[in-house]
Design a protein around this motif. Sequence first.
Motif, mmCIF file in Angstrom:
data_model
loop_
_atom_site.group_PDB
_atom_site.id
_atom_site.type_symbol
_atom_site.label_atom_id
_atom_site.label_comp_id
_atom_site.label_asym_id
_atom_site.label_seq_id
_atom_site.Cartn_x
_atom_site.Cartn_y
_atom_site.Cartn_z
ATOM 1 N N GLU A 1 0.856 -1.195 0.000
ATOM 2 C CA GLU A 1 0.000 0.000 0.000
ATOM 3 C C GLU A 1 0.885 1.237 0.000
ATOM 4 O O GLU A 1 1.172 1.820 1.050
ATOM 5 C CB GLU A 1 -0.932 -0.009 1.209
ATOM 6 N N ASP A 2 1.318 1.609 -1.169
ATOM 7 C CA ASP A 2 2.185 2.775 -1.323
ATOM 8 C C ASP A 2 1.319 4.027 -1.379
ATOM 9 O O ASP A 2 0.419 4.123 -2.226
ATOM 10 C CB ASP A 2 2.996 2.639 -2.617
ATOM 11 N N PRO A 3 1.581 5.026 -0.518
ATOM 12 C CA PRO A 3 0.765 6.251 -0.548
ATOM 13 C C PRO A 3 0.855 7.002 -1.869
ATOM 14 O O PRO A 3 -0.050 7.750 -2.228
ATOM 15 C CB PRO A 3 1.345 7.091 0.603
ATOM 16 N N VAL A 4 1.959 6.804 -2.590
ATOM 17 C CA VAL A 4 2.154 7.534 -3.849
ATOM 18 C C VAL A 4 1.632 6.730 -5.038
ATOM 19 O O VAL A 4 0.845 7.211 -5.849
ATOM 20 C CB VAL A 4 3.645 7.879 -4.045
ATOM 21 N N ASN A 5 2.058 5.470 -5.142
ATOM 22 C CA ASN A 5 1.714 4.651 -6.297
ATOM 23 C C ASN A 5 0.417 3.875 -6.135
ATOM 24 O O ASN A 5 -0.008 3.192 -7.063
ATOM 25 C CB ASN A 5 2.860 3.668 -6.583
ATOM 26 N N GLY A 6 -0.203 3.924 -4.970
ATOM 27 C CA GLY A 6 -1.463 3.229 -4.769
ATOM 28 C C GLY A 6 -1.264 1.818 -4.257
ATOM 29 O O GLY A 6 -0.160 1.404 -3.868
ATOM 30 N N LYS A 7 -2.338 1.048 -4.275
ATOM 31 C CA LYS A 7 -2.326 -0.305 -3.724
ATOM 32 C C LYS A 7 -1.980 -1.322 -4.821
ATOM 33 O O LYS A 7 -2.667 -1.374 -5.847
ATOM 34 C CB LYS A 7 -3.683 -0.629 -3.107
ATOM 35 N N THR A 8 -0.946 -2.104 -4.556
ATOM 36 C CA THR A 8 -0.514 -3.120 -5.507
ATOM 37 C C THR A 8 -0.394 -4.454 -4.783
ATOM 38 O O THR A 8 0.173 -4.520 -3.685
ATOM 39 C CB THR A 8 0.835 -2.758 -6.136
ATOM 40 N N ALA A 9 -0.928 -5.493 -5.389
ATOM 41 C CA ALA A 9 -0.839 -6.844 -4.825
ATOM 42 C C ALA A 9 -0.034 -7.709 -5.786
ATOM 43 O O ALA A 9 -0.367 -7.819 -6.972
ATOM 44 C CB ALA A 9 -2.226 -7.425 -4.615
ATOM 45 N N THR A 10 1.037 -8.310 -5.275
ATOM 46 C CA THR A 10 1.823 -9.262 -6.061
ATOM 47 C C THR A 10 1.303 -10.665 -5.756
ATOM 48 O O THR A 10 1.311 -11.094 -4.595
ATOM 49 C CB THR A 10 3.312 -9.168 -5.705
ATOM 50 N N VAL A 11 0.832 -11.355 -6.770
ATOM 51 C CA VAL A 11 0.231 -12.678 -6.610
ATOM 52 C C VAL A 11 1.134 -13.709 -7.274
ATOM 53 O O VAL A 11 1.477 -13.580 -8.456
ATOM 54 C CB VAL A 11 -1.183 -12.726 -7.219
ATOM 55 N N VAL A 12 1.514 -14.723 -6.495
ATOM 56 C CA VAL A 12 2.359 -15.794 -7.003
ATOM 57 C C VAL A 12 1.495 -17.035 -7.187
ATOM 58 O O VAL A 12 0.774 -17.448 -6.258
ATOM 59 C CB VAL A 12 3.518 -16.088 -6.034
ATOM 60 N N VAL A 13 1.553 -17.620 -8.374
ATOM 61 C CA VAL A 13 0.739 -18.797 -8.696
ATOM 62 C C VAL A 13 1.654 -19.900 -9.224
ATOM 63 O O VAL A 13 2.764 -19.625 -9.724
ATOM 64 C CB VAL A 13 -0.338 -18.456 -9.747
ATOM 65 N N PRO A 14 1.233 -21.163 -9.140
ATOM 66 C CA PRO A 14 2.018 -22.258 -9.729
ATOM 67 C C PRO A 14 2.163 -22.080 -11.243
ATOM 68 O O PRO A 14 1.388 -21.352 -11.879
ATOM 69 C CB PRO A 14 1.195 -23.507 -9.390
ATOM 70 N N LEU B 1 -12.814 -5.984 -9.033
ATOM 71 C CA LEU B 1 -13.612 -6.475 -7.906
ATOM 72 C C LEU B 1 -12.992 -6.087 -6.572
ATOM 73 O O LEU B 1 -13.699 -5.698 -5.633
ATOM 74 C CB LEU B 1 -13.745 -7.994 -8.008
ATOM 75 N N THR B 2 -11.681 -6.197 -6.462
ATOM 76 C CA THR B 2 -10.995 -5.948 -5.193
ATOM 77 C C THR B 2 -10.498 -4.523 -5.033
ATOM 78 O O THR B 2 -10.125 -4.113 -3.933
ATOM 79 C CB THR B 2 -9.794 -6.894 -5.063
ATOM 80 N N ASN B 3 -10.478 -3.762 -6.132
ATOM 81 C CA ASN B 3 -9.959 -2.392 -6.119
ATOM 82 C C ASN B 3 -8.463 -2.364 -5.780
ATOM 83 O O ASN B 3 -7.983 -1.439 -5.135
ATOM 84 C CB ASN B 3 -10.745 -1.520 -5.141
ATOM 85 N N TRP B 4 -7.753 -3.405 -6.208
ATOM 86 C CA TRP B 4 -6.295 -3.472 -6.070
ATOM 87 C C TRP B 4 -5.674 -3.691 -7.446
ATOM 88 O O TRP B 4 -6.239 -4.396 -8.279
ATOM 89 C CB TRP B 4 -5.887 -4.650 -5.168
ATOM 90 N N ARG B 5 -4.507 -3.107 -7.644
ATOM 91 C CA ARG B 5 -3.745 -3.397 -8.856
ATOM 92 C C ARG B 5 -3.027 -4.729 -8.624
ATOM 93 O O ARG B 5 -2.316 -4.892 -7.611
ATOM 94 C CB ARG B 5 -2.734 -2.293 -9.139
ATOM 95 N N ILE B 6 -3.211 -5.678 -9.533
ATOM 96 C CA ILE B 6 -2.718 -7.045 -9.326
ATOM 97 C C ILE B 6 -1.605 -7.360 -10.323
ATOM 98 O O ILE B 6 -1.779 -7.190 -11.533
ATOM 99 C CB ILE B 6 -3.874 -8.064 -9.460
ATOM 100 N N ASP B 7 -0.481 -7.802 -9.775
ATOM 101 C CA ASP B 7 0.666 -8.230 -10.588
ATOM 102 C C ASP B 7 0.828 -9.732 -10.380
ATOM 103 O O ASP B 7 1.194 -10.186 -9.286
ATOM 104 C CB ASP B 7 1.919 -7.480 -10.144
#
Length: 479
Positions: free
Chosen positions: A330-343, A364-370
């Motif tokens: 949750e970066d105050p400048v760049n916003g909310k980013t979630a790093t997701v690791v999958v098989p 749906l989650t209002n998060w930026r997903i990587d």
Amino acid sequence: MIERNEKWVLPTFLRIKDWFYIFWRTTGMKNEFVLAFNEVLEEKQLPKEVILKALESAMVSAYRRAVNASNAQVIEAKIDPDTGRVQILAEKEVVEEVQDPRTEVSLEEARRYNPGAELGSTVVVDSTPSDFGRVAAQTARQVIQQRIRDAERQAQLNYYQRQVGEIVSGVVQAINAQGLTIGLEMRAEGTMMRKDMIPGERFRIHDRIRALVAEVKDSPRGPQIMLSRTHRDFLRRLLENEVPEIYHGIVEIRSIAREPGERAKVAVSATQSGIDPVGACVGIRGVRIQAIVRELHDEKIDVIEWNPDAAVFIAKALSPARVVGVYLDEDPVNGKTATVVVPEDQLSLAIGRDGQNARLAAKLTNWRIDIKSVSEAAADAIHRLQSDPELAEKLKIEVELIEQVSGLLAKKAEGRPLTPEEYDQMGRFVDRIERRTAAQRQPEKKSVEEDKLAALRATIPAELFDRCLLYTSPSPRDS
């Protein structure tokens, strides 16, 4: 006997005809008004007061035109809806000798209406012309029709403004290049543009259709009712209609992400313990959700249980893909980013066709997903350790594992298969580094927030910090 009855019926018929003719001559206008008034009330279904006001205004206009009265003269019309009797009341000046009967009245005539009338004063007297009946009705017809149309349009506008965000049903009346014209209740017409139609849908004239009232605007030609089947609230209302638990508030819709005609994700939660929100929406053997899917032209719908933990919620939002780990930033400048690791075998499923699954999960989650595979995340973790001396100092054990993890990555790059245990080893390696990196960011974020707070405090005068908020001025009774 038959002849006697025929002789009796015929004169009686003639007498009734003569009586009806006389009655029509004397009160025909009244009957006409009563019939027209009741017909308008029944057909237009407008308030009685609205129609009476329109008729009275029309009668005033008709009188002004008939006698060429001035607009400055006060004129009123009264209509008895039971008898249809029309009475015109006009304000006139009391004079000795009447020269203009439109604006003047004799003293004797004035005292019939107001016993205290004096010369030079003004009184309101009955000024209904003797031939006002049919001439007035003919003159006022256009005014009455216009007023009724205005009242009807206003009633339509008021009704459909209350329907914004709700589903209405109508019949397709016309199809053109821009979209559809749909007949609705109260003789209103709605417009559905092509962009508001689900891709692939085809309608024909006289087809019944359901849509969401997206917007209602007023215009000289009546209310403009814009309908939509692509709005996400259309899916929300369909769920409320099909799922009683949502309608009664037992299950709550938290968020909706939708790409019309393709796929949608809905996050739901239960407001009572012991309730399965997903099962309630899907229904037995999927009967509830399938009814909505058919309405939405076979749009796939994923129902997901909402979770207050953002990491858990994001992992569920990416279903049907399995997730190894979710790491939030949750970066105050760049916003909310979630790093997701999958098989490795879940990467394409998590991203979806043309990135659709990841895109809907982000909405749906209002998060930026990587989204990264385990091997990609491991390579990034190694690079982070090698480029960040401070992080490497705190994770000496992980630095020792770099060579081992690099060997696994090289083995995969050569096309040799990795065992599940080796993938688990890389996943644990990534998890420890990501968690340590997130903990390292906490002081930085706290410092940024403190700087913002300090900047806000600097804009407030210093004396305000010493003021007591509980202070109240003394009342006059205490002084």
